[in-house]
Design a protein around this motif. Structure first.
Motif, short mmCIF file in Angstrom:
data_model
loop_
_atom_site.label_atom_id
_atom_site.label_comp_id
_atom_site.label_asym_id
_atom_site.label_seq_id
_atom_site.Cartn_x
_atom_site.Cartn_y
_atom_site.Cartn_z
N ASP A 190 32.49 31.13 42.73
CA ASP A 190 32.93 29.97 41.98
C ASP A 190 32.93 30.24 40.48
O ASP A 190 32.02 30.88 39.95
CB ASP A 190 32.00 28.78 42.27
N ASP A 191 33.95 29.73 39.80
CA ASP A 191 34.01 29.79 38.34
C ASP A 191 33.12 28.66 37.82
O ASP A 191 33.44 27.48 37.97
CB ASP A 191 35.46 29.59 37.87
N GLU A 193 32.45 27.55 34.95
CA GLU A 193 33.06 26.69 33.94
C GLU A 193 33.80 25.53 34.61
O GLU A 193 33.68 24.38 34.20
CB GLU A 193 34.03 27.50 33.08
N LYS A 194 34.55 25.84 35.66
CA LYS A 194 35.28 24.81 36.40
C LYS A 194 34.33 23.99 37.27
O LYS A 194 34.52 22.79 37.47
CB LYS A 194 36.35 25.45 37.27
N ARG A 222 32.41 37.21 32.21
CA ARG A 222 33.23 36.44 33.15
C ARG A 222 34.70 36.84 33.06
O ARG A 222 35.26 36.93 31.98
CB ARG A 222 33.09 34.95 32.85
N ALA A 224 38.14 35.34 34.82
CA ALA A 224 38.74 34.32 35.69
C ALA A 224 39.72 34.98 36.65
O ALA A 224 40.47 35.88 36.28
CB ALA A 224 39.44 33.26 34.85
N PRO A 239 38.39 27.42 42.12
CA PRO A 239 38.60 28.36 41.01
C PRO A 239 37.58 29.48 41.10
O PRO A 239 36.38 29.24 41.23
CB PRO A 239 38.35 27.48 39.77
N ALA A 241 35.92 33.38 39.81
CA ALA A 241 35.69 34.26 38.67
C ALA A 241 34.87 35.45 39.14
O ALA A 241 34.13 35.37 40.12
CB ALA A 241 34.98 33.54 37.54
N TYR A 243 31.96 37.91 37.92
CA TYR A 243 30.87 38.00 36.93
C TYR A 243 30.21 39.37 37.03
O TYR A 243 29.87 39.84 38.11
CB TYR A 243 29.83 36.91 37.18
#
Length: 255
Positions: A190-191, A193-194, A222, A224, A239, A241, A243
């Protein structure tokens, strides 16, 4: 006593044949369902290969895990995949997540890494485990979605963790508390930020994500992972990402 008195009653034989017929019919139906699942999954893999999302993921996998600049990757571990064989409104999304997982493995192999695949989810059924095993994926076990279970022994600097829709509690165990003293170096999921924007400002879930971002995620770089042509509205797309934690453990995430 007459001979007829000791003979097995004739009606037993038709009953036995009927039982075998039912068993054979059940086996044929199961085989048909299995083949249908493989066909659906094959179509999903083809769709992914032709999508822009695939191009983005492959690009970042290739640049991040170049053989000359990184520790050889030995393990690709999926956490929280869901049940790929159970009919549900989420089955398509789960199969798509699985297609991405296998594609990541292919990209790593193409980059010179020899990778063993593992998947762990407490809701896996025997059918799930059989299906995943047929795809070359070994099963790791846990009794709860909030606990890392056997995955703890698989995580080190040569492990890539793939975690779409992992529970926040499991993310905390994975990133804040570490696995058997090891910090996760590579995470595809999971991203955050989103994910933070998903929850209301004062909700407990928002607080959990904030703790993750401030306490662990900030130490990762990160990237995306997005692109059209794969997710549909019914899939409830997530969304993603990639890492990466540097050797020193403090590579600033681009949040």
């Amino acid at each position: 006593m007459s001979l007829a008195a000791v003979e097995t009653p004739q009606h037993h034989f038709p009953s036995s044949r009927k039982s075998k017929s039912k068993t054979n019919t059940k086996a044929k139906k199961q085989s048909s369902r299995d083949q249908q699942l493989y066909n659906i999954f094959s179509d999903i893999q083809t769709l992914y290969t032709s999508s822009k999302l695939s191009q983005t993921v492959t690009k970042h996998i290739t640049s991040t895990f170049t053989k000359s600049t990184t520790t050889p990757i030995k393990t690709l571990l999926s956490l929280g995949l869901g049940s790929p064989t159970t009919p549900s409104k989420n089955q398509s999304r789960i199969l798509k997540q699985l297609a991405i997982f296998l594609a990541i493995s292919t990209s790593l192999e193409a980059g010179g890494h020899s990778v063993q695949l593992y998947a762990q989810d407490p809701i896996f059924t025997r059918a799930d485990e059989s299906f995943l095993s047929s795809l070359g994926i070994s099963i790791s076990r846990t009794t709860r979605g909030s606990e890392l279970g056997e995955a703890v022994s698989l995580i080190d600097s040569s492990t890539v963790v793939y975690s779409p829709f992992l529970t926040l509690e499991a993310y905390e165990a994975l990133l804040l508390h570490g696995a058997a003293g090891e910090k996760v170096r590579y995470l595809i999921g999971d991203d955050f930020e989103k994910l933070m924007a998903k929850w209301p400002k004062f909700s407990e879930e928002r607080k959990q994500v904030t703790r993750l971002v401030k306490g662990a995620v900030g130490a990762y770089r990160r990237r995306a992972l997005g692109g059209d042509g794969f997710w549909e509205e019914d899939d409830v797309a997530f969304p993603m990402a990639l890492y990466e934690r540097g050797d020193a453990g403090m590579v600033k995430a681009k949040m």
